[in-house]
Design a protein around this motif. Sequence first.
Motif, PDB file in Angstrom:
ATOM      1  N   LEU A 151      -1.165  -0.952  -4.061  1.00  0.00           N
ATOM      2  CA  LEU A 151      -0.575  -0.646  -5.049  1.00  0.00           C
ATOM      3  C   LEU A 151      -0.785  -2.151  -5.958  1.00  0.00           C
ATOM      4  O   LEU A 151      -0.898  -2.177  -7.155  1.00  0.00           O
ATOM      5  CB  LEU A 151       0.876  -0.526  -5.397  1.00  0.00           C
ATOM      6  N   THR A 152       0.055  -3.050  -5.290  1.00  0.00           N
ATOM      7  CA  THR A 152      -0.334  -4.486  -6.196  1.00  0.00           C
ATOM      8  C   THR A 152      -0.116  -5.532  -5.106  1.00  0.00           C
ATOM      9  O   THR A 152      -0.559  -5.231  -3.455  1.00  0.00           O
ATOM     10  CB  THR A 152       1.030  -4.576  -6.565  1.00  0.00           C
TER      11      THR A 152
ATOM     12  N   ASP B  99       8.460  -0.486  -7.120  1.00  0.00           N
ATOM     13  CA  ASP B  99       7.497   0.659  -6.852  1.00  0.00           C
ATOM     14  C   ASP B  99       7.895   2.119  -7.964  1.00  0.00           C
ATOM     15  O   ASP B  99       8.990   2.177  -7.746  1.00  0.00           O
ATOM     16  CB  ASP B  99       7.235   1.354  -6.186  1.00  0.00           C
TER      17      ASP B  99
ATOM     18  N   TYR C 113       4.864   4.304   3.082  1.00  0.00           N
ATOM     19  CA  TYR C 113       4.138   2.791   2.452  1.00  0.00           C
ATOM     20  C   TYR C 113       4.096   1.589   3.400  1.00  0.00           C
ATOM     21  O   TYR C 113       4.253   2.005   4.868  1.00  0.00           O
ATOM     22  CB  TYR C 113       5.527   2.113   1.399  1.00  0.00           C
TER      23      TYR C 113
ATOM     24  N   THR D 290       6.697   6.103  -8.397  1.00  0.00           N
ATOM     25  CA  THR D 290       6.511   6.759  -7.413  1.00  0.00           C
ATOM     26  C   THR D 290       6.708   8.353  -7.893  1.00  0.00           C
ATOM     27  O   THR D 290       7.486   8.593  -8.895  1.00  0.00           O
ATOM     28  CB  THR D 290       7.569   6.535  -6.692  1.00  0.00           C
TER      29      THR D 290
ATOM     30  N   TRP E 130       0.495  -0.777   0.413  1.00  0.00           N
ATOM     31  CA  TRP E 130       0.557  -0.103   0.146  1.00  0.00           C
ATOM     32  C   TRP E 130       0.743   1.611  -0.281  1.00  0.00           C
ATOM     33  O   TRP E 130       2.130   1.050   1.127  1.00  0.00           O
ATOM     34  CB  TRP E 130      -0.600   0.826   1.271  1.00  0.00           C
ATOM     35  N   ARG E 131       0.357   1.903  -0.976  1.00  0.00           N
ATOM     36  CA  ARG E 131       0.703   3.948  -0.688  1.00  0.00           C
ATOM     37  C   ARG E 131      -0.017   4.902  -0.715  1.00  0.00           C
ATOM     38  O   ARG E 131      -0.911   4.675  -1.083  1.00  0.00           O
ATOM     39  CB  ARG E 131       1.744   4.060  -1.925  1.00  0.00           C
TER      40      ARG E 131
ATOM     41  N   ASP F 153      -3.500   3.608  -0.741  1.00  0.00           N
ATOM     42  CA  ASP F 153      -4.168   2.927  -2.115  1.00  0.00           C
ATOM     43  C   ASP F 153      -3.381   1.721  -1.696  1.00  0.00           C
ATOM     44  O   ASP F 153      -1.669   1.012  -1.586  1.00  0.00           O
ATOM     45  CB  ASP F 153      -3.734   3.897  -2.944  1.00  0.00           C
TER      46      ASP F 153
END
Length: 890
Positions: A580-581, A592, A606, A595, A560-561, A578
């Motif tokens: 990310l993956t 990432d 993160y 960024t 998450w970021r 959000d």
Amino acid sequence: MRTRNRSRSGQAGMSMIEVLVALTILVVAFVIALSLYDAARKSFKKGENATEQQQAVRIAFDKLNADLRMAGYNYNPDGDMNRPDEQIEAAYDTAVTIRADFDAEDTDRNTTPETALATGGAFTTVSTGNDEIVTYVLAKPDGSSPDTLTFYADLNSPRNGAVQRVDIPHVALVQDNPPYTLYRVTLSNTDGSPVKTPLVENVRSMTFKYFDQNGAQTNGTFDLTSAAEDIGGAETAATKAQRAGIRRITLSLVGLTRDPDLGWVDPTDTHAATRSFRKFGLQGDVTPRNLGMKGIKDIMADITPPGKPGAPSLYPGHCGGLYMTWPANASSDGVVSYRVNYGTVSGSPSGQRTSTGTSYFLNTLSDNTVYYVTIQAMDAAGNISIDSDERNTRTTNTTTPKAPTSLTATNNLNSSVRLAWDPVTQNTSGVSGDPASPTIRDLGGYRVYRDTSSGFAPAAGNRIANETTVTPQSSPLFLDITAVNCRQYYYAATAVDIPCGVESAPTSNVAGTATSSTKPAAPTNVQAFVTGPSQVRVTWQAVTQDVGGGQITIDKYKVWRTHTSVIDGNDPLLASYDLLTTVTGGALFYPDSGTPSPPAGSHHYYRVSAIDDCPNESDLSLATYAVCAFSGTLAITSPSNGQAVAGVVPVTAVLSGGTDTYTQATFVFTHATLGVTLTQVVTGPGPTWSYNWYATPPGAYTVSVTVQNATGCTTSASINVTSGDIVGCCLSPPNPTQNPVTLTCAGGSTKCKENTYQMINNGCRTAVSIESMTITWVEDSHLTGARLTAVQFDGTTIWSVIPNSASPATATFSAPKPTITLSRTSANPVAVTYIFTSVTGKTQGQACYQDTMTTTYNFRLLDTNNNPTSITGTCGPSQGMFGNLIVDCP
């Protein structure tokens, strides 16, 4: 009035002289008292020093005496004439090695490892282990002693009568470099290596003399300066006989005080290092009562061994094993067991096994290897027969285990799958001669395989356990604790023999699933590192437990970021993140590559969560943001911090312990008052970067170096130096250590008026101009006095002396000044020539005129544009150069 005056006179105090005399007497008394106290203190210290060391030496001496008195005790309890053990294994002038049953009365050690050294016969043990072969010897505690003590002993387990060479290195058999430490050395029971135990330090010498039963000394000439005349530890018949004849030992141990007595010298001590030490010697005369004595078998006991057994029949086929049978001895022999002797060399067995019957399976052998086997019979009295005839064969593996059956996989609620199957008891084929075939004798264990697809083929890549983990057992069982919860797996198992590794066919696949309702613990040690422009690598530690502390396996993580950058120091809300993956396959990182670049003073944060297949998901980890990662430690190695420098100064920075890719180093020189005077970028991967700095203008500087890696991250180091405007001497002859320097005469003249020598730029690190030079010489008193007329560099006159000058002569140069560049090295020196009106000083009676000249050069460093700097220097006699120029014509 008179009476009053007389009364005052009678009450008058001490005069000044009386006060001074009293003070003097007090000071003298005080000094005498201090001297007496100091003498008493030194005497007490000396006595304490001597007493302490004497007590330590006495304790070591007593231990040595006690062990010597035990020499030979119980070393050969049954009187076996063929046993090579000796009561005294080595007899040196300065060392001794003895064998005795030192732990006979120790209930914890008296059968360890002696019972493992069984020899058979009426006595079932050798009573001395390797650790009861004891050596007393001196040595330097730092291991610098040059000698090696050597003897031979049977160290085999079990004892087989074969001796091995034993070396105890780094000892002092020649005692010519005291002081030493006295060591008691034993041998390891496992590998026979020496084990040194220090007993006492500060020993001057230790000596032994050996006497036979007639009182004659048995070791020849007694000489502490040579180890060649000792009986030693050689295994020759002559030296063994001499050692066997020893009945009495005298020993002497000389100790030293801990500290020297600086006011005393021992006139009898020829060694400088110990002459000022007080010494005390201890002497002993030991007659060990066990020397020359050995055991004897009980003649009233049964001492008749069984008859020779029949030769064995050997049946190969099992992996690393031989099945064998042999004929039984006659019942009248009273045999209770048979010994199987085996090895890979004919007539030299290296192993033994015991069987109560007439068949045996000999396992744990090497496969595809020829083995030689004999059989011995043993009766109840311990008598053992001679060997049977020897037989040999090569081990081979002709069998394959049968596949396991009845594999089950039970779903557990504790994050694991329980696997069970029936034990494998047979091979797919039999072994000729083995009556139990196809019974498996070489089962090594089981291998377990797992995959997520039904019908998978077992292979090394999906093996989750092998025979080292799942060993043979009556109810084979394996608990798969690496299964991810709620993920369906398929399992298979095989059997494997040992040590060949021949594997059975696999079982059919069975399905199994681990389940849990407990969520994983949150990932820890989450970190983020800048790896390039707009690139961040997020890493974390594997989650191995759930929130209840139970062991689990996780191979999926969510990264998450935050939506936007967050000002440093503000903890982002969970709603700010959000997804990310989702990282699968057990990876513990995520690159990432998108960024956004945050504003100064803020970062993107993160977090990471762990998830299984149920799905049970952990809480989010603690927040982190990307930092610039740099590995390695940077240091400026020259010049050193606080150093005074001048001229061209090589500045070197070294990065150690780094694993990054490095691109450049930036050197910055900051003057204490003028600020930054120079910034220089040196490109290259390092780990060493250097720059030659013109340390000008003079003053205090901070020198800093910053190294950058391929991701743009940096590390720095700095030092403080002080720059001056005077450098050391950096002009010299081609050989800077040459002294004196011999001048040559022009044209091969035998009377020198023109004298030439060579000069180089020896480390000025830049071109220099000669500001002035001063020459001294001795005028020729025999002829007309010599006067200097000119000085030439490479044949060009740089100084014309008008009128002719007497010694000393000095010239101060104006532009253009003589210059010596960096290219004037030993391969291209400057030829300096002095031209005089007549021959310089003469030494009567010599074949040639000689003179000692001196020259002093004052010079200035030039910059890269050949412009003069403020940095100057001097080379002359005061700097150890050009102070001994010898005119020596051919």
